[in-house]
Scaffold this active site. Structure first.
Site, mmCIF file in Angstrom:
data_model
loop_
_atom_site.group_PDB
_atom_site.id
_atom_site.type_symbol
_atom_site.label_atom_id
_atom_site.label_comp_id
_atom_site.label_asym_id
_atom_site.label_seq_id
_atom_site.Cartn_x
_atom_site.Cartn_y
_atom_site.Cartn_z
ATOM 1 N N CYS A 1 -45.320 74.134 127.913
ATOM 2 C CA CYS A 1 -44.711 73.649 126.672
ATOM 3 C C CYS A 1 -43.762 74.721 126.125
ATOM 4 O O CYS A 1 -44.057 75.916 126.167
ATOM 5 C CB CYS A 1 -45.797 73.336 125.650
ATOM 6 S SG CYS A 1 -45.130 72.666 124.123
ATOM 7 N N CYS B 1 -57.168 58.866 123.270
ATOM 8 C CA CYS B 1 -56.033 59.630 122.763
ATOM 9 C C CYS B 1 -55.336 60.362 123.912
ATOM 10 O O CYS B 1 -55.970 61.098 124.655
ATOM 11 C CB CYS B 1 -56.539 60.629 121.732
ATOM 12 S SG CYS B 1 -55.220 61.604 121.016
ATOM 13 N N CYS C 1 -52.725 60.498 111.955
ATOM 14 C CA CYS C 1 -53.842 61.421 112.167
ATOM 15 C C CYS C 1 -53.261 62.814 112.051
ATOM 16 O O CYS C 1 -52.393 63.189 112.834
ATOM 17 C CB CYS C 1 -54.425 61.191 113.556
ATOM 18 S SG CYS C 1 -55.628 62.446 114.067
HETATM 19 C C1 DTB Z 1 -56.640 67.654 117.530
HETATM 20 O O1 DTB Z 1 -56.496 67.955 116.342
HETATM 21 N N1 DTB Z 1 -57.486 68.243 118.356
HETATM 22 C C2 DTB Z 1 -57.375 67.710 119.686
HETATM 23 C C3 DTB Z 1 -56.399 66.528 119.486
HETATM 24 N N2 DTB Z 1 -55.972 66.707 118.133
HETATM 25 C C4 DTB Z 1 -55.267 66.316 120.393
HETATM 26 C C5 DTB Z 1 -56.892 68.745 120.668
HETATM 27 C C6 DTB Z 1 -57.734 69.968 120.687
HETATM 28 C C7 DTB Z 1 -57.204 70.822 121.777
HETATM 29 C C8 DTB Z 1 -57.992 72.073 121.944
HETATM 30 C C9 DTB Z 1 -57.401 72.981 122.953
HETATM 31 C C10 DTB Z 1 -57.340 72.436 124.339
HETATM 32 O O2 DTB Z 1 -58.304 71.789 124.832
HETATM 33 O O3 DTB Z 1 -56.321 72.655 125.015
HETATM 34 FE FE1 SF4 Z 2 -46.991 72.742 122.805
HETATM 35 FE FE2 SF4 Z 2 -48.573 71.269 121.260
HETATM 36 FE FE3 SF4 Z 2 -49.500 73.513 122.486
HETATM 37 FE FE4 SF4 Z 2 -47.769 73.758 120.478
HETATM 38 S S1 SF4 Z 2 -49.855 72.870 120.350
HETATM 39 S S2 SF4 Z 2 -47.681 74.846 122.450
HETATM 40 S S3 SF4 Z 2 -46.509 71.943 120.774
HETATM 41 S S4 SF4 Z 2 -48.831 71.644 123.485
#
Ligand code: DTB
Ligand code: SF4
Ligand code: SAM
Length: 323
Positions: free
Chosen positions: A50, A94, A186
């Site tokens: 990213c 999701c 959300c």
């Molecule tokens: C959110 O607030 N938490 C979820 C979902 N939205 C997409 C993602 C958590 C990711 C944690 C780090 C990972 O697993 O890469």
């Molecule tokens: Fe990319 Fe989303 Fe991770 Fe930020 S949180 S580095 S936008 S994948």
């Protein structure tokens, strides 16, 4: 109308814990079934590489976390994963992509196709694909997407210490486009990134001030990933975390408050306290996007021990109650 005034939010934070929990419970029971938990499943449909520099994120190309990147999954594979999640009891699916923003073209068309496929399974569909414009949000809606996740992450003041490649107002603009297109919003944040208690309270105030308020609010505890600039952050004290959940519940009475990342480091008792404080949604499955999450059986066991039960798809938690 719940308050967004920082001093009033601080006063809530300083209440004796039993009083704070009582107030959160009062709010919770007015709008939700206190024994129901929404179970959501996450699928990373495009992993890593990213462009953004979010300091917490293992998927940013700015840091070397050793993460294996995976290009966009094809539609059939996404729908197959959703079917497995549905069979496992998840009511919401999701899809997350490590994109800075959605770009029109073949990749977005393929995501829209996957959204159609998952929606046809009867699941609620959520996407989190980075920034979107109004036209893209409408196309998602038309394809059957119900919800768009896009987090504010922290306070406006602390934001530039965490992300420099986009602004708080960019985030708010996407949230407005999403809402305008008729998608549910959300939006939440992360605690444990070295922010102050005030930063956490300001984040909740910002979320509560969005009109209409977000439909769901994920509260993530930072998962410190080696290689990211935040790898050394200390965990937030459990009781402080519970207070944040309680305040989220009070300030956003109708929202689903999702106990999101970081649950592998939480005891049963801490998670139970979070549910008592008004959390009513979790991610199910042994992986979030790239980091570990409790095993499905472990979570089902926890719900059973607590006498709680999963919320059915499209059955809103406050159905049949004062809304
Ligand atoms: C959110 O607030 N938490 C979820 C979902 N939205 C997409 C993602 C958590 C990711 C944690 C780090 C990972 O697993 O890469
Ligand atoms: Fe990319 Fe989303 Fe991770 Fe930020 S949180 S580095 S936008 S994948
Ligand atoms: N790229 C899109 C975006 O940033 O909007 C969607 C995916 S992004 C991984 C979704 C959210 O995951 C982020 O907004 C952040 O709140 C959360 N997240 C990412 N890494 C995390 C970590 N290490 N610990 C806790 N939450 C994290």
């Amino acid at each position: 109308m719940p308050t967004h005034d920082l001093n009033e939010i601080r006063a809530l934070y300083e209440l004796p814990l039993p009083e704070l929990i009582f107030r959160a419970q009062e709010t919770h029971r007015r709008h939700h079934d206190p024994a129901a938990v929404q179970l959501c499943t996450l699928q990373s449909v495009k992993t890593g590489r990213c462009q953004e520099d979010c300091k917490y994120c293992p998927q940013s190309s700015h840091y070397d976390t050793g993460l294996e990147s995976v290009p966009l999954m094809d539609t059939a594979a996404v729908v197959a994963a959703a079917r497995v999640a549905r069979e496992g009891g998840a009511s919401r699916f999701c899809m997350g992509a490590a994109w800075r923003e959605v770009r029109d073209g073949a990749q977005f068309d393929s995501v829209l196709e996957a959204v159609r496929g998952v929606s046809d399974l009867g699941m609620e569909v959520c996407c989190t694909l980075g920034m979107v414009n109004g036209a893209q949000a409408s196309r998602l809606r038309e394809a059957g997407c119900n919800v768009y996740n896009h987090n504010l992450d922290t306070s406006r003041e602390y934001y530039p210490s965490i992300i420099t490649t986009r602004t708080y107002d960019d985030r708010l603009a996407t949230l407005a486009a999403v809402r305008e297109a008729g998608l549910e919003v959300c939006s939440g944040g992360i605690v444990g990134m070295g922010e102050t208690v005030d930063d956490r309270l300001k984040l909740l105030g910002e979320l509560a001030a969005i009109e209409p308020q977000p439909d769901s609010v994920p509260i993530n505890a930072l998962v410190p990933v080696p290689g990211t600039p935040l790898e050394g952050c200390a965990p937030v004290a459990p009781i402080e975390f519970v207070r944040i959940i309680a305040i989220a519940r009070i300030l956003l009475p109708k929202a689903m408050v999702r106990l999101s990342a970081g649950r592998t480091a939480m005891s049963d008792e801490m998670q139970a306290l979070c549910f008592i404080a008004g959390a009513n949604s979790i991610f199910l499955g042994d992986k979030l996007l790239t980091t570990p999450n409790p095993e499905r059986n472990e979570d089902m066991g926890l719900l059973e021990r607590l006498g709680m039960h999963p919320l059915a798809a499209h059955a809103h938690a406050h159905a049949g109650r004062e809304s």
